[in-house]
Motif scaffolding. Structure first.
Motif, PDB file in Angstrom:
ATOM      1  N   ALA A 128      -6.852   9.883 -11.423  1.00  0.00           N
ATOM      2  CA  ALA A 128      -6.504  11.289 -11.623  1.00  0.00           C
ATOM      3  C   ALA A 128      -5.998  11.919 -10.334  1.00  0.00           C
ATOM      4  CB  ALA A 128      -7.724  12.056 -12.148  1.00  0.00           C
ATOM      5  N   ARG A 129      -6.658  11.619  -9.239  1.00  0.00           N
ATOM      6  CA  ARG A 129      -6.257  12.175  -7.943  1.00  0.00           C
ATOM      7  C   ARG A 129      -4.842  11.761  -7.586  1.00  0.00           C
ATOM      8  NH1 ARG A 129      -5.643  11.402  -2.566  1.00  0.00           N
ATOM      9  NH2 ARG A 129      -6.851  12.646  -1.079  1.00  0.00           N
ATOM     10  N   GLY A 130      -4.551  10.466  -7.731  1.00  0.00           N
ATOM     11  CA  GLY A 130      -3.224   9.977  -7.397  1.00  0.00           C
ATOM     12  C   GLY A 130      -2.134  10.591  -8.251  1.00  0.00           C
ATOM     13  N   MET A 131      -2.379  10.723  -9.549  1.00  0.00           N
ATOM     14  CA  MET A 131      -1.382  11.297 -10.444  1.00  0.00           C
ATOM     15  C   MET A 131      -1.151  12.775 -10.155  1.00  0.00           C
ATOM     16  SD  MET A 131      -0.090   8.968 -12.384  1.00  0.00           S
ATOM     17  CE  MET A 131       0.700   9.995 -13.629  1.00  0.00           C
ATOM     18  N   CYS A 132      -2.218  13.510  -9.930  1.00  0.00           N
ATOM     19  CA  CYS A 132      -2.071  14.943  -9.659  1.00  0.00           C
ATOM     20  C   CYS A 132      -1.350  15.178  -8.337  1.00  0.00           C
ATOM     21  CB  CYS A 132      -3.438  15.621  -9.660  1.00  0.00           C
ATOM     22  SG  CYS A 132      -4.197  15.734 -11.302  1.00  0.00           S
ATOM     23  N   HIS A 133      -1.637  14.350  -7.350  1.00  0.00           N
ATOM     24  CA  HIS A 133      -0.938  14.475  -6.058  1.00  0.00           C
ATOM     25  C   HIS A 133       0.557  14.255  -6.247  1.00  0.00           C
ATOM     26  CE1 HIS A 133      -0.565  14.164  -1.641  1.00  0.00           C
ATOM     27  NE2 HIS A 133       0.403  13.300  -1.932  1.00  0.00           N
ATOM     28  N   TRP A 134       0.929  13.246  -7.034  1.00  0.00           N
ATOM     29  CA  TRP A 134       2.349  12.972  -7.280  1.00  0.00           C
ATOM     30  C   TRP A 134       3.017  14.153  -7.974  1.00  0.00           C
ATOM     31  CZ3 TRP A 134       4.755  12.135 -12.164  1.00  0.00           C
ATOM     32  CH2 TRP A 134       6.119  11.774 -12.073  1.00  0.00           C
ATOM     33  N   HIS A 135       2.362  14.738  -8.958  1.00  0.00           N
ATOM     34  CA  HIS A 135       2.951  15.877  -9.667  1.00  0.00           C
ATOM     35  C   HIS A 135       3.177  17.056  -8.722  1.00  0.00           C
ATOM     36  CE1 HIS A 135       3.229  14.928 -13.990  1.00  0.00           C
ATOM     37  NE2 HIS A 135       2.254  14.059 -13.743  1.00  0.00           N
ATOM     38  N   ARG A 136       2.225  17.317  -7.849  1.00  0.00           N
ATOM     39  CA  ARG A 136       2.363  18.456  -6.937  1.00  0.00           C
ATOM     40  C   ARG A 136       3.519  18.260  -5.967  1.00  0.00           C
ATOM     41  NH1 ARG A 136      -0.952  19.749  -3.315  1.00  0.00           N
ATOM     42  NH2 ARG A 136      -2.333  17.949  -3.212  1.00  0.00           N
ATOM     43  N   PRO A 240      -5.244   5.417  -3.830  1.00  0.00           N
ATOM     44  CA  PRO A 240      -4.472   6.647  -4.040  1.00  0.00           C
ATOM     45  C   PRO A 240      -4.782   7.728  -3.012  1.00  0.00           C
ATOM     46  CG  PRO A 240      -6.316   6.584  -5.549  1.00  0.00           C
ATOM     47  CD  PRO A 240      -6.372   5.306  -4.763  1.00  0.00           C
ATOM     48  N   PHE A 241      -4.614   7.392  -1.746  1.00  0.00           N
ATOM     49  CA  PHE A 241      -4.884   8.350  -0.662  1.00  0.00           C
ATOM     50  C   PHE A 241      -3.677   8.450   0.268  1.00  0.00           C
ATOM     51  CE2 PHE A 241      -8.987   6.357  -1.815  1.00  0.00           C
ATOM     52  CZ  PHE A 241      -9.646   7.467  -2.302  1.00  0.00           C
ATOM     53  N   PRO A 242      -2.467   8.878  -0.200  1.00  0.00           N
ATOM     54  CA  PRO A 242      -2.304   9.492  -1.520  1.00  0.00           C
ATOM     55  C   PRO A 242      -1.769   8.568  -2.609  1.00  0.00           C
ATOM     56  CG  PRO A 242      -0.423  10.049  -0.175  1.00  0.00           C
ATOM     57  CD  PRO A 242      -1.325   9.187   0.688  1.00  0.00           C
ATOM     58  N   GLY A 243      -1.056   7.457  -2.272  1.00  0.00           N
ATOM     59  CA  GLY A 243      -0.447   6.703  -3.361  1.00  0.00           C
ATOM     60  C   GLY A 243      -0.040   5.298  -2.967  1.00  0.00           C
ATOM     61  N   SER A 244      -1.002   4.458  -2.653  1.00  0.00           N
ATOM     62  CA  SER A 244      -0.693   3.096  -2.213  1.00  0.00           C
ATOM     63  C   SER A 244      -1.391   2.076  -3.098  1.00  0.00           C
ATOM     64  CB  SER A 244      -1.136   2.873  -0.758  1.00  0.00           C
ATOM     65  OG  SER A 244      -0.505   3.775   0.113  1.00  0.00           O
ATOM     66  N   VAL A 245      -0.917   0.838  -3.028  1.00  0.00           N
ATOM     67  CA  VAL A 245      -1.656  -0.297  -3.563  1.00  0.00           C
ATOM     68  C   VAL A 245      -1.806  -1.275  -2.412  1.00  0.00           C
ATOM     69  CG1 VAL A 245       0.467  -1.407  -4.440  1.00  0.00           C
ATOM     70  CG2 VAL A 245      -1.781  -2.095  -5.323  1.00  0.00           C
ATOM     71  N   MET A 246      -3.042  -1.678  -2.140  1.00  0.00           N
ATOM     72  CA  MET A 246      -3.330  -2.580  -1.035  1.00  0.00           C
ATOM     73  C   MET A 246      -3.277  -4.017  -1.534  1.00  0.00           C
ATOM     74  SD  MET A 246      -3.714  -0.243   1.175  1.00  0.00           S
ATOM     75  CE  MET A 246      -4.098  -1.273   2.576  1.00  0.00           C
ATOM     76  N   LEU A 247      -2.452  -4.827  -0.892  1.00  0.00           N
ATOM     77  CA  LEU A 247      -2.302  -6.234  -1.233  1.00  0.00           C
ATOM     78  C   LEU A 247      -3.035  -7.045  -0.173  1.00  0.00           C
ATOM     79  CD1 LEU A 247       1.514  -5.988  -1.999  1.00  0.00           C
ATOM     80  CD2 LEU A 247      -0.358  -5.918  -3.650  1.00  0.00           C
ATOM     81  N   GLY A 248      -4.168  -7.635  -0.563  1.00  0.00           N
ATOM     82  CA  GLY A 248      -5.058  -8.270   0.395  1.00  0.00           C
ATOM     83  C   GLY A 248      -4.727  -9.732   0.647  1.00  0.00           C
ATOM     84  N   PHE A 249      -4.801 -10.137   1.905  1.00  0.00           N
ATOM     85  CA  PHE A 249      -4.494 -11.502   2.304  1.00  0.00           C
ATOM     86  C   PHE A 249      -5.517 -12.021   3.317  1.00  0.00           C
ATOM     87  CE2 PHE A 249      -0.491  -9.772   0.901  1.00  0.00           C
ATOM     88  CZ  PHE A 249       0.159 -10.830   0.287  1.00  0.00           C
ATOM     89  N   HIS A 250      -5.597 -13.350   3.397  1.00  0.00           N
ATOM     90  CA  HIS A 250      -6.205 -14.024   4.533  1.00  0.00           C
ATOM     91  C   HIS A 250      -5.094 -14.769   5.259  1.00  0.00           C
ATOM     92  CE1 HIS A 250     -10.281 -13.755   2.487  1.00  0.00           C
ATOM     93  NE2 HIS A 250     -10.520 -13.347   3.713  1.00  0.00           N
ATOM     94  N   ALA A 251      -5.239 -14.954   6.562  1.00  0.00           N
ATOM     95  CA  ALA A 251      -4.257 -15.715   7.337  1.00  0.00           C
ATOM     96  C   ALA A 251      -4.969 -16.332   8.534  1.00  0.00           C
ATOM     97  CB  ALA A 251      -3.113 -14.817   7.800  1.00  0.00           C
ATOM     98  N   ARG A 252      -4.335 -17.347   9.108  1.00  0.00           N
ATOM     99  CA  ARG A 252      -4.909 -18.033  10.270  1.00  0.00           C
ATOM    100  C   ARG A 252      -4.009 -17.819  11.482  1.00  0.00           C
ATOM    101  NH1 ARG A 252      -4.157 -22.896  12.667  1.00  0.00           N
ATOM    102  NH2 ARG A 252      -2.732 -23.663  11.032  1.00  0.00           N
ATOM    103  N   ALA A 253      -4.626 -17.565  12.611  1.00  0.00           N
ATOM    104  CA  ALA A 253      -3.866 -17.431  13.852  1.00  0.00           C
ATOM    105  C   ALA A 253      -3.270 -18.789  14.202  1.00  0.00           C
ATOM    106  CB  ALA A 253      -4.766 -16.938  14.977  1.00  0.00           C
ATOM    107  N   SER A 254      -1.959 -18.824  14.470  1.00  0.00           N
ATOM    108  CA  SER A 254      -1.302 -20.107  14.721  1.00  0.00           C
ATOM    109  C   SER A 254      -1.611 -20.651  16.107  1.00  0.00           C
ATOM    110  CB  SER A 254       0.215 -19.958  14.554  1.00  0.00           C
ATOM    111  OG  SER A 254       0.726 -19.009  15.488  1.00  0.00           O
ATOM    112  N   ALA A 255      -1.757 -19.771  17.079  1.00  0.00           N
ATOM    113  CA  ALA A 255      -2.056 -20.196  18.448  1.00  0.00           C
ATOM    114  C   ALA A 255      -2.809 -19.055  19.120  1.00  0.00           C
ATOM    115  CB  ALA A 255      -0.769 -20.518  19.208  1.00  0.00           C
ATOM    116  N   PRO A 256      -4.094 -19.187  19.270  1.00  0.00           N
ATOM    117  CA  PRO A 256      -4.878 -18.113  19.881  1.00  0.00           C
ATOM    118  C   PRO A 256      -4.298 -17.692  21.228  1.00  0.00           C
ATOM    119  CG  PRO A 256      -6.303 -19.812  19.004  1.00  0.00           C
ATOM    120  CD  PRO A 256      -4.909 -20.350  18.916  1.00  0.00           C
ATOM    121  N   ARG A 257      -4.226 -16.407  21.446  1.00  0.00           N
ATOM    122  CA  ARG A 257      -3.670 -15.879  22.691  1.00  0.00           C
ATOM    123  C   ARG A 257      -4.294 -14.516  22.931  1.00  0.00           C
ATOM    124  NH1 ARG A 257       2.524 -14.294  21.570  1.00  0.00           N
ATOM    125  NH2 ARG A 257       2.162 -13.107  23.460  1.00  0.00           N
TER     126      ARG A 257
END
Length: 309
Positions: A128-136, A240-257
């Motif tokens: 509801a928050r995300g939709m109302c923010h978009w309308h405003r 929705p703060f205000p309107g994102s979708v978070m795409l979560g990943f894991h990854a490995r450092a290729s060469a620590p530095r």
């Protein structure tokens, strides 16, 4: 565990919310649902949701009698929860109905209370928050500047200029969020405005013409100068703060530095050992992790308990 199951376990995701988008264009059907005794309405005022305290924090679900609608007001159809139609109503800054509504509870920012709310409350309130923010933010047409009106149950705004008539749709901005590991340590950063001791995963928006995996590599490099490989998708979460979708990943450092804060987005970034993360999960030690409602916390917990998934 498959990707869908992981996403359904994230905060602000509720599997039993049926959006039934196929009836949004059926105005007679929506009017009948809105007039029904089982209908529930979620008010949103200045991006704040109405909640009540008691045995925990809970959403206030209003009936049409609790919130009489103004003439011409267009509630947003959210869908069905437990066979009840749910609508959102965006209140104006000085809406005369506010004093009456505040007898039911208090308007507050969802981000702070979401972690202690049970489903479906947090999920529906965030929707509801995300939709109302978009309308405003889309009262006027971005193409010609004329006013727009809400149609299709609030999921489209149409320009009223007969020579334009363009349809505007709710916008969701894709953002990546990634837990980077190097053997028995993970990379976390912090922003200046965060509470003392809090660190979280690296995150950033996907740019036009960019694959999400490319965004993972770029954001980690820009913020910390660390190069990553083995980028693997974990799950997603509406934010929705205000309107994102978070795409979560894991990854490995290729060469620590050594870490370098190249773009100045972070105040600090460092490697934390599995032992330090374990202490934080137990509530001991100086490290403070992101709240449980966030996918960042999920990524950290899954790495700690299961390794690089």
């Amino acid at each position: 565990m498959d990707h869908l199951t992981r996403s359904l376990a994230n905060g602000l995701v509720y599997a039993a919310l049926e959006r039934v988008g196929e009836i949004r264009a059926q105005e007679d059907r929506l009017r009948a649902l809105l007039a029904g005794s089982e209908c529930r309405i979620v008010p949103v005022w200045l991006d704040r949701n109405l909640v009540a305290d008691g045995d925990g924090v809970r959403a206030v679900w209003l009936t049409p009698d609790d919130l009489p609608l103004d003439e011409g007001e267009s509630p947003i159809f959210l869908g069905m929860v437990d066979e009840r139609a749910c609508f959102a109503v965006a209140l104006g800054d000085d809406d005369p109905r506010l004093p009456q509504l505040e007898r039911h509870g208090r308007f507050t920012e969802l981000r702070g209370i979401g972690p202690v709310m049970a489903d479906p409350d947090a999920s529906v309130l965030s929707y509801a928050r995300g939709m109302c923010h978009w309308h405003r933010r889309h009262v006027y047409c971005g193409a010609c500047g004329e006013r727009t009106i809400s149609i299709q149950g609030g999921h489209v705004r149409q320009c009223t200029n007969e020579h334009c008539g363009i349809h505007h749709f709710p916008r969701t901005d894709p953002a990546i969020i990634v837990l980077v590991n190097d053997r028995d340590a993970c990379l976390l950063g912090r922003k200046r405005e965060w509470p003392a001791g809090r660190y979280s995963t690296i995150a950033g928006f996907v740019e036009p013409g960019e694959a999400v995996e490319q965004a993972v590599v770029r954001e980690v490099r820009e913020e910390t100068a660390i190069d990553v490989v083995e980028v693997s998708y974990h799950s997603s979460q509406p934010w929705p703060f205000p309107g994102s979708v978070m795409l979560g990943f894991h990854a490995r450092a290729s060469a620590p530095r050594d870490i370098e804060l190249l773009d100045g987005e972070l105040e600090d970034a460092r490697w934390f050992s599995r032992h330090e993360v374990g202490q934080a999960l137990d509530g001991t030690g100086p490290l403070r992790l992101p709240p449980k409602i966030s996918i960042a916390r999920r990524l950290i917990e899954d790495w700690y308990h299961h390794g690089h998934l």
